[in-house]
Scaffold this motif. Structure first.
Motif, mmCIF file in Angstrom:
data_model
loop_
_atom_site.group_PDB
_atom_site.id
_atom_site.type_symbol
_atom_site.label_atom_id
_atom_site.label_comp_id
_atom_site.label_asym_id
_atom_site.label_seq_id
_atom_site.Cartn_x
_atom_site.Cartn_y
_atom_site.Cartn_z
ATOM 1 N N ASN A 83 4.324 -1.694 -3.414
ATOM 2 C CA ASN A 83 4.473 -2.240 -4.762
ATOM 3 C C ASN A 83 3.718 -3.544 -4.949
ATOM 4 O O ASN A 83 3.971 -4.274 -5.911
ATOM 5 N N HIS A 84 2.782 -3.820 -4.062
ATOM 6 C CA HIS A 84 1.981 -5.032 -4.155
ATOM 7 C C HIS A 84 0.901 -4.850 -5.231
ATOM 8 O O HIS A 84 0.340 -3.760 -5.382
ATOM 9 N N PRO A 85 0.588 -5.883 -6.018
ATOM 10 C CA PRO A 85 -0.450 -5.753 -7.052
ATOM 11 C C PRO A 85 -1.790 -5.263 -6.518
ATOM 12 O O PRO A 85 -2.485 -4.489 -7.192
ATOM 13 N N ALA A 86 -2.168 -5.695 -5.313
ATOM 14 C CA ALA A 86 -3.440 -5.244 -4.747
ATOM 15 C C ALA A 86 -3.425 -3.736 -4.487
ATOM 16 O O ALA A 86 -4.433 -3.051 -4.674
ATOM 17 N N THR A 87 -2.267 -3.209 -4.064
ATOM 18 C CA THR A 87 -2.144 -1.766 -3.843
ATOM 19 C C THR A 87 -2.259 -1.011 -5.162
ATOM 20 O O THR A 87 -2.951 0.014 -5.255
ATOM 21 N N MET A 88 -1.586 -1.500 -6.178
ATOM 22 C CA MET A 88 -1.670 -0.857 -7.498
ATOM 23 C C MET A 88 -3.123 -0.773 -7.952
ATOM 24 O O MET A 88 -3.564 0.276 -8.454
ATOM 25 N N HIS A 89 -3.849 -1.846 -7.772
ATOM 26 C CA HIS A 89 -5.248 -1.871 -8.217
ATOM 27 C C HIS A 89 -6.105 -0.956 -7.345
ATOM 28 O O HIS A 89 -6.933 -0.181 -7.861
ATOM 29 N N HIS A 90 -5.926 -1.015 -6.031
ATOM 30 C CA HIS A 90 -6.756 -0.227 -5.103
ATOM 31 C C HIS A 90 -6.573 1.277 -5.321
ATOM 32 O O HIS A 90 -7.552 2.022 -5.461
ATOM 33 N N VAL A 91 -5.327 1.719 -5.372
ATOM 34 C CA VAL A 91 -5.070 3.159 -5.512
ATOM 35 C C VAL A 91 -5.409 3.617 -6.928
ATOM 36 O O VAL A 91 -5.957 4.717 -7.121
ATOM 37 N N SER A 92 -5.109 2.794 -7.934
ATOM 38 C CA SER A 92 -5.467 3.161 -9.308
ATOM 39 C C SER A 92 -6.978 3.296 -9.460
ATOM 40 O O SER A 92 -7.466 4.193 -10.158
ATOM 41 N N ARG A 93 -7.712 2.416 -8.809
ATOM 42 C CA ARG A 93 -9.169 2.493 -8.881
ATOM 43 C C ARG A 93 -9.670 3.794 -8.249
ATOM 44 O O ARG A 93 -10.583 4.439 -8.772
#
Length: 572
Positions: free
Chosen positions: A367-377
Motif C-alpha cells: 500500500n506504499h505510494p511508490a508501489t501504487m505508481h509502479h504497478v499502475s504504470r
C-alpha cells in the motif's frame, strides 16, 4: 495447384520482405485526432487490448451488447459462463495432479538421475543439494514416471495458450499473464518443475482480479517463489536447525553400549554431524528482498536503500518450504528467524517478532505510494501504450487509493479513462509472441488440441512460457519483439496456420472468409480479420501475390496467411 513447398517459399520470400520494411517504417496510421470512433472501431480496440483479439463474429456481438457494458462484464469474470472451456479443460491431464503427485514424479526423476550418475562413476548429489536443484532437464529413461513428467510440463505451457484462445473470460486470462510476468519464476529451476503448476493455478489465478495486497502475500508464501529466489535457505547467521542438533555424536559420560541404541563408530558419528552442519544454510540471502522491492512493489526508483534490502531480508529469514519429496509446502522456521530490531522505509520493526513481521512488511509495501505508481504504470503500459500517459497512471493510482488496491477498480479506471480511447494509443502496441499466436488462432476460429504444439510455436517466436530466467519477466515494450528475423518467423507461422499445416490446431476457413476473386478476398480479410485497418501497401502486396494463384482455396489461405503475418495484425 502449385507445389506446397514452392508456395511456402513464395510466402516467405515474396511477401515477408515488403512487410518487414513496412513494419520498420513509420508507425501504422491511427485515426486522425478528434475523429470519432465508430462502434465497430471501439469494439475492435477493446477486443485487442482486453482480450487476445476477436474471434469471428465477436466485433458485431460486442457492438450489439455495448462496448462499455462488455468491458464491465469482463471485469467480473465469475459472472461469465465459460462452458466451452470447461468441457475442454477436462482433457488436460496436468490439472488432475496435485502438488504431491507432481512432487513424486520430480523425486523419482531425481532418484533415477542419481543412479545414472553413480553408474557412470560420478558423484551423486542429493535431491536437495544446490547442484541437483539446478539439474539438467529430466533424463530420458525407461521409467514411465520420467516421460510422464516431461509430457505434463509441456502440456502445462499449452494449457495457458489454449485457455487464452478459448475462454470467454478474456480479460481474466490477460491479467493472469500480466501477473505471471510481474511475479515471474523459472519453471526449469529444480523443484520449480513441480511447484510452478501449483503456483499458477492456486496462487496467481484465484487472485488475478482481486486485491494486490492479497496477491503479494500469496506469492511471498509460495514455495515456488521461495525456491526460485532462494529465500527458502535464508537464515539468521549462526542458526542451527533442531534436526541437525539431533544427529548422533560421540557418546558422553561413558554410557554403556546398547543402552540408547546400537553401537556405532564414534568417529563416523562426528563426521555425519559435521557434514550435516556443513550443508546447512549459513546466513541471509537477499535475492527475494531485492526483487520484492525493485520489481514486485516499489520499483527501481521507489526510494529504498541497500540497508532497507538487508533488513527486509532479515525480516524474511525463516520463510521456507518443506522437502521436495514431501510436497514442498510453505513452512516458517522459527529457529532460522532473525528476531532483532529492523527498520524499513523509516518504519521500525521491534525485536522479538516472528512470521508476523513479514506479513506486516508485505502490507506496508503493498500500500506504499511508490508501489501504487509502479504497478499502475505497468498496467497502463500493458493496456494503453509502451510509454504510459501520465493521466492514465494518475487515474489508476487514484482508483487504487479509493479501493485499497482492488484491481477491478484500477482496471475500470484505466478502461473508462480518456487515454485508453485516445487516437494516438490506437494500434500503438506490438503483440508479444503469445499474443500473436493466440490472436491468430482466434482470428481463424482455430480449434487447438491438448498437445504442446501451439505452445512450442510461442516458444519458437521467442517467448517460451514460464522459462524466462530473470525475475523481471518477459518485456512489454515493442523493441523486445520487433526485428526482421522475428517478423519472418511470424509470417511463416501465419502461413502454416492459414494453410492448415500448423500442428496442434484445426482450422476451417469456410467459417471465416468465403472464396472469391482477389479484390473480394482482400476486402473480406480486411473486414473480418483486420477490422478495416489494412493499409494500401498491404493491399498491393496481396494483389501481387494472388495474381497467379488460380485455385480459390489456395488463394484464400494465402490471403489469410499474408494478412495475419502482415504488419497490421502485429499491432493491437
Amino acid at each position: 495447384m502449385k507445389n506446397p513447398v514452392v508456395w511456402r517459399s513464395l510466402v516467405v520470400v515474396g511477401a515477408c520482405l515488403p512487410f518487414v520494411g513496412a513494419q520498420h517504417a513509420a508507425p501504422l496510421q491511427s485515426p486522425p485526432p478528434g475523429s470519432a470512433l465508430t462502434p465497430q472501431d471501439s469494439a475492435f480496440h477493446a477486443l485487442n487490448r482486453l482480450a487476445y483479439g476477436p474471434r469471428p463474429g465477436d466485433v458485431p456481438r460486442v457492438v450489439a451488447e455495448g462496448v462499455m457494458r462488455w468491458i464491465d462484464r469482463q471485469l467480473s469474470p465469475d459472472g461469465i459462463a465459460d462452458d466451452r472451456w470447461a468441457q475442454r479443460e477436462r482433457r488436460f491431464d496436468i490439472l488432475k495432479y496435485d502438488r504431491d503427485d507432481l512432487a513424486a514424479m520430480y523425486t523419482e526423476a531425481q532418484r533415477e538421475r542419481r543412479e545414472r550418475r553413480l553408474a557412470a562413476g560420478q558423484t551423486a548429489e542429493g535431491p536437495d543439494s544446490a547442484g541437483a536443484q539446478h539439474a539438467a532437464p529430466l533424463p530420458k529413461q525407461a521409467d514411465p514416471m520420467i516421460p510422464k513428467g516431461r509430457r505434463l510440463a509441456g502440456e502445462f505451457a499449452d494449457l495457458a495458450v489454449v485457455r487464452a484462445a478459448l475462454s470467454e473470460r478474456q480479460l481474466f486470462e490477460v491479467m493472469v499473464d500480466f501477473w505471471t510476468n510481474h511475479f515471474n519464476i523459472y519453471f526449469a529451476k529444480g523443484a520449480d518443475r513441480f511447484l510452478t503448476p501449483d503456483y499458477i493455478e492456486h496462487t496467481i489465478r484465484p487472485r488475478a482480479m482481486g486485491k494486490f495486497e492479497d496477491l503479494l502475500i500469496a506469492t511471498a508464501k509460495s514455495p515456488a517463489m521461495l525456491f526460485y529466489l532462494d529465500n527458502w535457505e535464508s537464515v539468521a547467521p549462526g542458526s542451527v536447525p533442531p534436526a541437525a542438533l539431533r544427529v548422533r555424536a560421540r557418546p558422553l559420560f561413558g554410557r554403556r553400549p546398547g543402552l540408547f541404541g546400537p553401537v556405532r563408530d564414534p568417529a563416523r558419528q562426528d563426521s555425519v554431524r559435521r557434514r550435516a552442519l556443513e550443508r546447512m544454510p549459513k546466513g541471509i540471502n537477499e535475492n527475494y528482498a531485492r526483487e520484492l522491492l525493485e520489481l514486485h512493489t516499489l520499483g527501481v526508483d521507489g526510494g529504498y536503500t541497500q540497508q532497507d534490502v538487508i533488513d527486509v531480508a532479515r525480516i524474511f529469514t525463516g520463510w521456507s518450504m518443506g522437502r521436495p519429496q514431501q510436497g514442498g509446502d510453505f513452512e516458517f522456521h522459527n529457529w532460522a528467524h532473525d528476531t532483532g530490531e529492523k527498520q524499513v522505509l523509516g518504519v521500525r520493526f521491534p525485536a522479538g517478532h516472528g512470521m508476523d513481521e513479514g506479513i506486516r512488511l508485505l502490507k506496508l509495501v503493498a500500500n506504499h505510494p511508490a508501489t501504487m505508481h509502479h504497478v499502475s504504470r505497468k498496467l497502463c503500459q500493458r493496456f494503453v501504450n509502451d510509454d504510459p500517459p501520465d493521466g492514465c497512471v494518475d487515474d489508476a493510482v487514484a482508483a487504487w487509493k479509493r479501493s485499497s488496491g482492488d484491481m477491478r477498480e484500477v482496471l475500470r479506471a484505466i478502461f473508462h479513462g480518456p487515454d485508453f480511447w485516445a487516437a494516438e494509443n490506437m494500434r500503438a502496441k506490438v503483440k508479444t509472441p503469445l499474443e500473436f499466436v493466440v490472436s491468430a488462432a482466434r482470428a481463424v476460429a482455430a480449434e487447438p488440441d491438448t498437445s504442446p504444439r501451439l505452445a512450442q510455436v510461442v516458444a519458437r517466436l521467442g517467448e517460451p512460457l514460464y522459462l524466462h530466467v530473470a525475475p523481471d519477466g518477459y518485456p512489454e515494450r515493442e523493441a523486445a519483439w520487433v526485428n526482421s528475423g522475428a517478423l519472418l518467423d511470424r509470417m511463416n507461422a501465419a502461413a502454416a496456420l492459414a494453410a492448415g499445416k500448423l500442428q496442434g490446431v484445426t482450422v476451417v476457413l469456410d467459417s471465416v472468409v468465403t472464396t472469391g476473386d482477389a479484390d473480394q478476398l482482400i476486402d473480406a480479410v480486411n473486414e473480418k480479420i483486420l477490422g478495416g485497418t489494412m493499409s494500401e501497401n498491404t493491399k498491393q502486396v496481396l494483389r501481387r501475390q494472388l495474381a497467379d494463384i488460380s485455385d480459390p482455396t489456395q488463394a484464400r489461405a494465402l490471403a489469410v496467411g499474408l494478412a495475419i503475418g502482415g504488419p497490421e495484425f502485429q499491432r493491437q
